[in-house]
Design a protein around this motif. Sequence first.
Motif, PDB file in Angstrom:
ATOM      1  N   ARG A  88     -78.198  90.823 -33.970  1.00  0.00           N
ATOM      2  CA  ARG A  88     -77.419  89.899 -33.131  1.00  0.00           C
ATOM      3  C   ARG A  88     -78.336  88.918 -32.418  1.00  0.00           C
ATOM      4  O   ARG A  88     -78.063  87.718 -32.374  1.00  0.00           O
ATOM      5  N   ASP A  89     -79.435  89.435 -31.841  1.00  0.00           N
ATOM      6  CA  ASP A  89     -80.370  88.554 -31.129  1.00  0.00           C
ATOM      7  C   ASP A  89     -80.983  87.529 -32.062  1.00  0.00           C
ATOM      8  O   ASP A  89     -81.151  86.369 -31.692  1.00  0.00           O
ATOM      9  N   LYS A  90     -81.296  87.957 -33.270  1.00  0.00           N
ATOM     10  CA  LYS A  90     -81.901  87.025 -34.230  1.00  0.00           C
ATOM     11  C   LYS A  90     -80.903  85.935 -34.624  1.00  0.00           C
ATOM     12  O   LYS A  90     -81.259  84.768 -34.716  1.00  0.00           O
ATOM     13  N   ARG A  91     -79.680  86.332 -34.865  1.00  0.00           N
ATOM     14  CA  ARG A  91     -78.666  85.380 -35.318  1.00  0.00           C
ATOM     15  C   ARG A  91     -78.102  84.512 -34.198  1.00  0.00           C
ATOM     16  O   ARG A  91     -77.863  83.331 -34.373  1.00  0.00           O
ATOM     17  N   TYR A  92     -77.856  85.135 -33.058  1.00  0.00           N
ATOM     18  CA  TYR A  92     -77.119  84.442 -32.009  1.00  0.00           C
ATOM     19  C   TYR A  92     -77.920  84.237 -30.725  1.00  0.00           C
ATOM     20  O   TYR A  92     -77.419  83.656 -29.782  1.00  0.00           O
ATOM     21  N   SER A  98     -80.662  86.040 -27.704  1.00  0.00           N
ATOM     22  CA  SER A  98     -80.523  87.146 -26.759  1.00  0.00           C
ATOM     23  C   SER A  98     -79.400  86.831 -25.788  1.00  0.00           C
ATOM     24  O   SER A  98     -79.041  85.664 -25.598  1.00  0.00           O
ATOM     25  N   PRO A  99     -78.839  87.853 -25.127  1.00  0.00           N
ATOM     26  CA  PRO A  99     -77.769  87.580 -24.165  1.00  0.00           C
ATOM     27  C   PRO A  99     -78.203  86.583 -23.089  1.00  0.00           C
ATOM     28  O   PRO A  99     -77.425  85.727 -22.680  1.00  0.00           O
ATOM     29  N   ARG A 100     -79.444  86.659 -22.642  1.00  0.00           N
ATOM     30  CA  ARG A 100     -79.937  85.718 -21.632  1.00  0.00           C
ATOM     31  C   ARG A 100     -79.932  84.290 -22.169  1.00  0.00           C
ATOM     32  O   ARG A 100     -79.547  83.364 -21.478  1.00  0.00           O
ATOM     33  N   ARG A 101     -80.371  84.126 -23.411  1.00  0.00           N
ATOM     34  CA  ARG A 101     -80.382  82.778 -23.995  1.00  0.00           C
ATOM     35  C   ARG A 101     -78.962  82.261 -24.185  1.00  0.00           C
ATOM     36  O   ARG A 101     -78.692  81.087 -24.005  1.00  0.00           O
ATOM     37  N   ARG A 102     -78.044  83.149 -24.573  1.00  0.00           N
ATOM     38  CA  ARG A 102     -76.643  82.725 -24.756  1.00  0.00           C
ATOM     39  C   ARG A 102     -76.035  82.272 -23.432  1.00  0.00           C
ATOM     40  O   ARG A 102     -75.308  81.299 -23.384  1.00  0.00           O
TER      41      ARG A 102
END
Length: 87
Positions: free
Chosen positions: A74-78, A80-84
Amino acid sequence: MSRSYSEWCELHATMFGLNYEADAAMLYTWSKAFAASGCSPDELFEATQYLATTAGKVPLTRPQHLEAISAWFRDKRYGSPRRRLAS
């Protein structure tokens, strides 16, 4: 270098001591689910390497392995939650 899902299953099992017959079946099933989600064998190799060397806390249980690989993907594709949240 293009690798196969079965090669990933062998690597992950060996690296983390998942050496029971049920573990092999579990990893095979996971690889099919990850393939259906668009995760390539090379990405799974990268995730396993990350978990073994960089993640900080090595997953101890089978569900922790699945969650850690899923989170990496998920982090690679979308991102990290912080970046989102920052977007």
